[in-house]
Design a protein around this motif. Sequence first.
Motif, mmCIF file in Angstrom:
data_model
loop_
_atom_site.group_PDB
_atom_site.id
_atom_site.type_symbol
_atom_site.label_atom_id
_atom_site.label_comp_id
_atom_site.label_asym_id
_atom_site.label_seq_id
_atom_site.Cartn_x
_atom_site.Cartn_y
_atom_site.Cartn_z
ATOM 1 N N ASP A 58 0.836 -1.198 0.000
ATOM 2 C CA ASP A 58 0.000 0.000 0.000
ATOM 3 C C ASP A 58 0.875 1.254 0.000
ATOM 4 O OD1 ASP A 58 -2.515 1.346 0.087
ATOM 5 O OD2 ASP A 58 -2.261 1.629 2.247
ATOM 6 N N PHE A 59 1.945 1.247 0.792
ATOM 7 C CA PHE A 59 2.882 2.366 0.828
ATOM 8 C C PHE A 59 3.516 2.563 -0.547
ATOM 9 C CE2 PHE A 59 7.298 3.727 1.116
ATOM 10 C CZ PHE A 59 7.145 4.975 1.688
ATOM 11 N N GLU A 60 3.994 1.470 -1.132
ATOM 12 C CA GLU A 60 4.643 1.549 -2.444
ATOM 13 C C GLU A 60 3.688 2.088 -3.508
ATOM 14 O OE1 GLU A 60 7.824 1.112 -3.213
ATOM 15 O OE2 GLU A 60 8.355 0.558 -1.169
ATOM 16 N N SER A 81 1.053 4.045 -3.000
ATOM 17 C CA SER A 81 0.815 5.467 -2.717
ATOM 18 C C SER A 81 2.004 6.313 -3.147
ATOM 19 C CB SER A 81 0.539 5.688 -1.232
ATOM 20 O OG SER A 81 -0.666 5.071 -0.858
ATOM 21 N N LEU A 82 3.214 5.850 -2.874
ATOM 22 C CA LEU A 82 4.407 6.585 -3.253
ATOM 23 C C LEU A 82 4.530 6.683 -4.768
ATOM 24 C CD1 LEU A 82 6.936 8.052 -2.295
ATOM 25 C CD2 LEU A 82 8.113 5.838 -2.285
ATOM 26 N N LEU A 98 -1.849 11.669 -0.283
ATOM 27 C CA LEU A 98 -0.907 10.562 -0.471
ATOM 28 C C LEU A 98 0.335 10.757 0.393
ATOM 29 C CD1 LEU A 98 -1.197 10.181 -4.332
ATOM 30 C CD2 LEU A 98 -1.886 8.477 -2.633
ATOM 31 N N TYR A 99 0.838 11.994 0.452
ATOM 32 C CA TYR A 99 1.993 12.296 1.294
ATOM 33 C C TYR A 99 1.701 11.950 2.752
ATOM 34 C CZ TYR A 99 5.073 15.005 4.258
ATOM 35 O OH TYR A 99 5.920 15.391 5.257
ATOM 36 N N HIS A 103 -0.490 9.879 3.926
ATOM 37 C CA HIS A 103 -0.621 8.426 4.050
ATOM 38 C C HIS A 103 0.766 7.780 4.114
ATOM 39 C CE1 HIS A 103 -2.111 4.369 3.549
ATOM 40 N NE2 HIS A 103 -1.237 4.217 2.571
ATOM 41 N N CYS A 104 1.673 8.204 3.236
ATOM 42 C CA CYS A 104 3.031 7.658 3.230
ATOM 43 C C CYS A 104 3.741 7.983 4.540
ATOM 44 C CB CYS A 104 3.830 8.219 2.047
ATOM 45 S SG CYS A 104 3.322 7.566 0.443
ATOM 46 N N GLN A 105 3.593 9.211 5.019
ATOM 47 C CA GLN A 105 4.227 9.614 6.267
ATOM 48 C C GLN A 105 3.722 8.760 7.430
ATOM 49 O OE1 GLN A 105 6.714 11.801 6.298
ATOM 50 N NE2 GLN A 105 7.031 11.423 8.459
ATOM 51 N N SER A 162 2.472 5.745 7.231
ATOM 52 C CA SER A 162 3.001 4.388 7.053
ATOM 53 C C SER A 162 4.437 4.290 7.541
ATOM 54 C CB SER A 162 2.925 3.982 5.578
ATOM 55 O OG SER A 162 1.588 3.882 5.153
ATOM 56 N N LEU A 163 5.234 5.312 7.256
ATOM 57 C CA LEU A 163 6.621 5.317 7.717
ATOM 58 C C LEU A 163 6.701 5.396 9.240
ATOM 59 C CD1 LEU A 163 8.271 7.650 5.056
ATOM 60 C CD2 LEU A 163 8.582 5.180 5.313
#
Length: 84
Positions: A15-17, A19-20, A50-51, A53-55, A57-58
């Motif tokens: 999911d992260f990949e 979104s990125l 998206l940013y 969401h990625c943040q 996830s990290l």
Amino acid sequence: MAKTAPASATPPAADFEHSLDELEQLVARMEGGELSLDESLTSFERGIGLYRHCQQSLEQAELRVRLLLDPDAPDNAQPFEPES
């Protein structure tokens, strides 16, 4: 009865990949300068989502690593230092 994730659920890393990748494509389109103002604003809004969401996830991945390094005191876990 315990709830289980549906078989079609996307793993967090995938999911992260995804979104990125979508974020990178949005940035490329916006940098191309071919979008209208409305399309640019819509893309920017999507990009911010998206940013975030990625943040998130990290941050969750970092917490998991801290818990694995020191399950009793994750806040005291020392970060991994790569060898030079």
